[in-house]
Design a protein around this motif. Structure first.
Motif, PDB file in Angstrom:
ATOM      1  N   CYS A  37       0.496  -1.117  -0.370  1.00 41.51           N
ATOM      2  CA  CYS A  37       0.107  -0.256   0.150  1.00 41.51           C
ATOM      3  C   CYS A  37       0.823   1.441  -0.301  1.00 41.51           C
ATOM      4  O   CYS A  37       1.675   1.495   0.722  1.00 41.51           O
ATOM      5  N   VAL A  38       0.164   2.163  -1.210  1.00 44.46           N
ATOM      6  CA  VAL A  38       1.147   3.305  -1.114  1.00 44.46           C
ATOM      7  C   VAL A  38       0.600   4.305  -0.999  1.00 44.46           C
ATOM      8  O   VAL A  38      -0.461   4.740  -1.588  1.00 44.46           O
ATOM      9  N   MET A  39       0.301   4.685   0.094  1.00 45.39           N
ATOM     10  CA  MET A  39      -0.283   6.152   0.941  1.00 45.39           C
ATOM     11  C   MET A  39       0.211   7.208   0.719  1.00 45.39           C
ATOM     12  O   MET A  39       1.458   7.102   1.636  1.00 45.39           O
ATOM     13  N   PRO A  40      -0.670   8.306   0.888  1.00 44.57           N
ATOM     14  CA  PRO A  40       0.297   9.949   1.000  1.00 44.57           C
ATOM     15  C   PRO A  40       0.610  10.154   2.467  1.00 44.57           C
ATOM     16  O   PRO A  40      -0.698   9.272   3.402  1.00 44.57           O
ATOM     17  N   THR A  41       1.434  10.503   3.178  1.00 43.44           N
ATOM     18  CA  THR A  41       1.735  10.367   4.966  1.00 43.44           C
ATOM     19  C   THR A  41       0.078  11.188   5.343  1.00 43.44           C
ATOM     20  O   THR A  41      -0.365  12.189   4.208  1.00 43.44           O
ATOM     21  N   CYS A 142      11.861   1.379   2.785  1.00 46.04           N
ATOM     22  CA  CYS A 142      13.604   0.730   3.453  1.00 46.04           C
ATOM     23  C   CYS A 142      14.659  -0.451   2.814  1.00 46.04           C
ATOM     24  O   CYS A 142      15.665  -1.015   3.228  1.00 46.04           O
ATOM     25  N   ILE A 143      12.919  -1.484   2.361  1.00 43.09           N
ATOM     26  CA  ILE A 143      13.446  -2.873   1.697  1.00 43.09           C
ATOM     27  C   ILE A 143      14.094  -2.810   0.233  1.00 43.09           C
ATOM     28  O   ILE A 143      15.117  -3.860   0.345  1.00 43.09           O
ATOM     29  N   SER A 144      14.247  -1.771  -0.368  1.00 41.33           N
ATOM     30  CA  SER A 144      14.554  -1.344  -1.232  1.00 41.33           C
ATOM     31  C   SER A 144      16.496  -0.913  -1.897  1.00 41.33           C
ATOM     32  O   SER A 144      15.713   0.494  -1.331  1.00 41.33           O
ATOM     33  N   LYS A 145      16.827  -0.718  -2.458  1.00 36.33           N
ATOM     34  CA  LYS A 145      18.243  -0.094  -2.327  1.00 36.33           C
ATOM     35  C   LYS A 145      17.779   0.390  -4.142  1.00 36.33           C
ATOM     36  O   LYS A 145      18.705   1.185  -3.648  1.00 36.33           O
ATOM     37  N   LEU A 169       0.953 -11.008   4.154  1.00 37.30           N
ATOM     38  CA  LEU A 169       2.016  -9.685   3.823  1.00 37.30           C
ATOM     39  C   LEU A 169       1.650  -8.969   3.579  1.00 37.30           C
ATOM     40  O   LEU A 169       1.055  -8.760   2.594  1.00 37.30           O
ATOM     41  N   ALA A 170       1.514  -7.597   4.154  1.00 39.22           N
ATOM     42  CA  ALA A 170       1.265  -6.421   4.262  1.00 39.22           C
ATOM     43  C   ALA A 170       2.347  -5.299   3.799  1.00 39.22           C
ATOM     44  O   ALA A 170       3.578  -5.427   5.370  1.00 39.22           O
ATOM     45  N   ALA A 171       2.501  -4.642   3.380  1.00 42.80           N
ATOM     46  CA  ALA A 171       3.901  -3.550   3.403  1.00 42.80           C
ATOM     47  C   ALA A 171       3.071  -2.143   3.113  1.00 42.80           C
ATOM     48  O   ALA A 171       2.004  -1.542   2.377  1.00 42.80           O
ATOM     49  N   PHE A 172       3.707  -0.973   4.389  1.00 42.73           N
ATOM     50  CA  PHE A 172       2.832   0.289   3.947  1.00 42.73           C
ATOM     51  C   PHE A 172       4.015   1.306   3.255  1.00 42.73           C
ATOM     52  O   PHE A 172       5.080   1.123   4.375  1.00 42.73           O
ATOM     53  N   THR A 173       3.839   2.227   2.514  1.00 46.52           N
ATOM     54  CA  THR A 173       4.954   2.991   2.500  1.00 46.52           C
ATOM     55  C   THR A 173       4.197   4.703   2.033  1.00 46.52           C
ATOM     56  O   THR A 173       3.153   4.374   1.085  1.00 46.52           O
ATOM     57  N   ALA A 174       4.759   6.077   2.424  1.00 44.15           N
ATOM     58  CA  ALA A 174       4.191   7.060   1.176  1.00 44.15           C
ATOM     59  C   ALA A 174       4.943   7.072   0.603  1.00 44.15           C
ATOM     60  O   ALA A 174       4.905   8.181  -0.154  1.00 44.15           O
ATOM     61  N   THR A 180      10.615   1.115  -7.273  1.00 46.83           N
ATOM     62  CA  THR A 180      10.880   0.662  -5.965  1.00 46.83           C
ATOM     63  C   THR A 180       9.333  -0.356  -5.850  1.00 46.83           C
ATOM     64  O   THR A 180       9.907  -1.267  -4.830  1.00 46.83           O
ATOM     65  N   ARG A 181       8.399   0.542  -6.259  1.00 45.97           N
ATOM     66  CA  ARG A 181       6.985  -0.905  -5.600  1.00 45.97           C
ATOM     67  C   ARG A 181       7.249  -1.806  -6.382  1.00 45.97           C
ATOM     68  O   ARG A 181       7.676  -3.122  -5.407  1.00 45.97           O
ATOM     69  N   THR A 182       7.661  -1.764  -7.736  1.00 44.78           N
ATOM     70  CA  THR A 182       8.615  -2.985  -7.950  1.00 44.78           C
ATOM     71  C   THR A 182       8.958  -4.089  -7.312  1.00 44.78           C
ATOM     72  O   THR A 182       8.902  -5.952  -6.573  1.00 44.78           O
ATOM     73  N   ASP A 183       9.942  -3.344  -6.912  1.00 44.13           N
ATOM     74  CA  ASP A 183      11.232  -4.116  -6.142  1.00 44.13           C
ATOM     75  C   ASP A 183      10.502  -4.979  -4.267  1.00 44.13           C
ATOM     76  O   ASP A 183      11.231  -5.865  -4.564  1.00 44.13           O
ATOM     77  N   ILE A 184       9.783  -3.787  -3.431  1.00 47.43           N
ATOM     78  CA  ILE A 184       9.054  -4.124  -2.314  1.00 47.43           C
ATOM     79  C   ILE A 184       8.228  -5.328  -2.550  1.00 47.43           C
ATOM     80  O   ILE A 184       8.406  -6.695  -1.988  1.00 47.43           O
ATOM     81  N   ALA A 185       7.749  -5.708  -3.664  1.00 49.17           N
ATOM     82  CA  ALA A 185       6.612  -6.468  -4.617  1.00 49.17           C
ATOM     83  C   ALA A 185       7.603  -7.804  -4.321  1.00 49.17           C
ATOM     84  O   ALA A 185       7.361  -8.648  -3.431  1.00 49.17           O
ATOM     85  N   GLU A 186       8.349  -7.074  -5.226  1.00 51.58           N
ATOM     86  CA  GLU A 186       9.058  -8.769  -5.438  1.00 51.58           C
ATOM     87  C   GLU A 186       9.978  -9.300  -4.563  1.00 51.58           C
ATOM     88  O   GLU A 186      10.199 -10.665  -3.977  1.00 51.58           O
ATOM     89  N   LYS A 187      10.429  -8.591  -3.293  1.00 52.88           N
ATOM     90  CA  LYS A 187      11.190  -9.036  -2.301  1.00 52.88           C
ATOM     91  C   LYS A 187      10.503  -9.217  -1.247  1.00 52.88           C
ATOM     92  O   LYS A 187      10.769 -10.601  -0.799  1.00 52.88           O
ATOM     93  N   LEU A 188       9.221  -8.854  -0.871  1.00 54.01           N
ATOM     94  CA  LEU A 188       8.455  -9.430   0.120  1.00 54.01           C
ATOM     95  C   LEU A 188       7.773 -10.918   0.276  1.00 54.01           C
ATOM     96  O   LEU A 188       7.475 -11.516   0.178  1.00 54.01           O
TER      97      LEU A 188
END
Length: 602
Positions: A37-41, A142-145, A169-174, A180-188
């Motif tokens: 989930c990518v959500m604005p602050t 923070c999980i993605s280079k 598994l759920a991941a949240f970031t703003a 970066t989104r693709t990398d997070i989803a692939e890793k997690l």
């Protein structure tokens, strides 16, 4: 699962309905769908996982990067009658053992852990019999280079799917662009699951950039109308952080410093003061900010350029979390850009990583020299093209004048070429303006055809032109050659007359051009009694200090404003206020009713 998400939202948290975009995320997690989930602050991401965590039969693990953030979340849940636990280095062994027992017994359905603590063999073995149903990774960028804030310990979380194959598994970031989104989803979750992007727009933020001239008067001019407001001033170095904090204290501001060179105890103390009190300025490096959830930060001021658009977006996102107007101001100078280039090239990462970081910095330079709405430029970078002009950034409020700057650009590019493309902006400008320096005489540059051709223009003009040329891709700063300016093919095309150069009019640096909204005007804008709102904030501050929690844990500004609108006269009416759940009604209702009635009789 007898209760609906909406009933949990109302009965526990006191909100009558979900904000846009929250419910679909809750429903995905309840259905067992891995979700990024990518959500604005300020969009309410915590409720998106706290509600399903309370509804699921199996317990939930929340992975959080900061001790203070864990404690704040637990305090907020406790204020709503929810028992949650945390195990971290800031608590002694007895507290951690008690937290584990509460979680293991089912008394606490949520357990907060750092990634380092979670991914130890001992913790993983202990969790398997408990059989968590949901893992939530907060600050997932923070999980993605590929991201702006990579943390190596976060990368270990990619093993969660192997250790707990039956958990969601759920991941949240703003803050995450498409790579970066693709990398997070692939890793997690191995690329499986859903990615929900709720957008990046923060319409309450006024975005502005000024060329860096004299940073002290520029900063003081900005702060002059903000003495009663809290804000963050970001600096590039520890030394500058201390210098700025000392200067602001001498000017009568309550300014604190925060950087990695300070002791953990001093950093914690300054952070707690900033979180709990009003009209405090935190002068900080990027060491400060992740997980800071102070809703009434009214401005973020960058004395130095951040390293990328992602870093910039993340840092300005700390302002205006309450939804009220807030300001994001950045001072932008070529020296900062050159220093950022050096940081990238000195990084030990591979060439592909360096190239990526240079591209990110290029995007930020272009943003600084934008000639159209800054919000359009920012959102386009994050994959949201087609946005309308915001009417709330410096460019919309005071549009730049565009001129044909081809002749001046040709003078500049010619001077760079004739001096060998090895000198920085200072020397090139001296040549253009006919300077009589040792460096010019020693190299015979006073004999060049371009010596003195630009003497009718002041130095700031040429500095601005160079910034625009770098941002536009006409020039590059060669870090290996100590900041020497070099022409790109596009710059060569302008020099040879094959392309024109559109110049954004360069005006002398001045103070702010438009009045900014004060705290009092914010209350007026919300159409509330400012005296009543001030009284309620004062009570909130007292209660927060008594309980040693941040003020927003008591009630958010939005809840206090709703109290001002509704002016409840009894507990039944207080229960209708947005954000007043049963537990807060029982614990705090009478005190706030008394404050409202006291103000009515004043």
């Amino acid at each position: 699962m007898t209760q609906s998400p909406q009933s949990i939202l109302k009965s526990v948290f006191g909100f009558p309905e979900f904000r846009p975009g929250q419910l679909p995320i809750v429903e995905r997690l309840l259905a067992g769908t891995h979700t990024l989930c990518v959500m604005p602050t300020g969009a309410g991401k915590s409720l998106c996982y706290q509600v399903p965590a309370l509804m699921l039969e199996r317990p939930s693990i929340i992975v959080s990067p900061l001790v203070a953030l864990m404690d704040d979340q637990i305090a907020g849940l406790a204020a709503n009658g929810v028992t949650a636990a945390a195990i971290h280095s800031g608590r002694d062994r007895e507290q951690n053992v008690a937290a584990w027992r509460a979680f293991q017994s089912g008394e606490a359905k949520l357990l907060y852990l750092s990634p380092e603590r979670l991914m130890t063999g001992r913790m993983l073995d202990a969790l398997k019999p408990v059989n968590p149903g949901l893992f939530v990774v907060d600050e997932a960028h923070c999980i993605s280079k590929w991201g702006a804030s990579f943390r190596p310990e976060y990368e270990q979380l990619s093993q969660l799917k192997h250790h707990f194959p039956n958990a969601t598994l759920a991941a949240f970031t703003a803050t995450a662009d498409s790579a970066t989104r693709t990398d997070i989803a692939e890793k997690l979750f191995g690329g499986e699951g859903d990615t929900v992007v709720r957008g990046f727009d923060r319409p309450n933020l006024n975005l502005a950039v000024l060329p860096k001239a004299q940073w002290k008067p520029q900063l003081l001019g900005f702060l002059a109308e903000r003495r009663e407001q809290s804000g963050i001033v970001y600096c590039l170095s520890r030394k500058l952080t201390e210098e700025v904090a000392a200067m602001l204290k001498a000017e009568g501001y309550r300014a604190l410093s925060y950087h990695a060179g300070m002791s953990p105890e001093m950093r914690r103390e300054n952070q707690e003061i900033f979180m709990a009190e009003a009209a405090v300025i935190m002068v900080a490096t990027i060491a400060f900010g992740m997980g800071i959830d102070k809703p009434d930060i009214r401005y973020v001021f960058h004395l130095n350029m951040p390293g990328s658009m992602e870093a910039y977006y993340q840092e300005i996102g700390r302002a205006g979390r309450d939804g009220a107007p807030a300001d994001a101001m950045m001072l932008y100078g070529l020296g900062d850009a050159s220093l950022r280039r050096r940081f990238i090239d000195d990084d030990g990462e591979d060439d592909a990583h360096k190239r990526r970081e240079h591209q990110r910095l290029d995007a930020l330079l272009s943003y600084c020299e934008a000639t159209q709405c800054r919000r359009i430029t920012l959102l386009s970078y994050f994959g949201e093209p087609g946005s309308k002009a915001c009417g709330n950034c410096d460019i919309c409020l005071d549009p730049p004048v565009l001129l044909d700057g081809t002749r001046e650009a040709q003078m500049l590019f010619s001077a760079i070429l004739r001096t060998g493309q090895v000198f920085g902006a200072g020397h090139v400008i001296d040549v253009l303006r006919g300077g009589d320096t040792d460096k010019i005489r020693a190299r015979g540059h006073d004999a060049l055809p371009t010596w003195g051709v630009g003497k009718d223009r002041p130095k700031p003009f040429w500095q601005g032109l160079i910034r625009q040329a770098v941002a536009g891709g006409y020039l590059v700063v060669d870090i290996d050659q100590y900041g020497g300016l070099k022409l790109t093919p596009r710059g060569e095309a302008v020099l040879k007359g094959r392309e024109t150069f559109q110049l954004r009019e360069i005006v002398p640096a001045k103070g702010e051009k438009k009045p900014r909204r004060s705290a009092a005007s914010l209350a007026a804008e919300a159409d509330v009694d400012s005296d009543l709102l001030s009284a309620l904030k004062g009570l909130r501050r007292e209660l927060a200090a008594e309980r040693n929690v941040p003020a927003y844990v008591i009630f958010s500004d939005a809840t206090l404003i709703d109290m001002c609108h509704l002016r409840p006269g009894n507990l039944e009416q207080m229960a209708a206020v947005n954000g007043v759940g049963p537990k807060k009604l029982a614990d705090l209702g009478e005190a706030f009713l008394a404050a409202i009635q006291g103000q009515a009789g004043a």
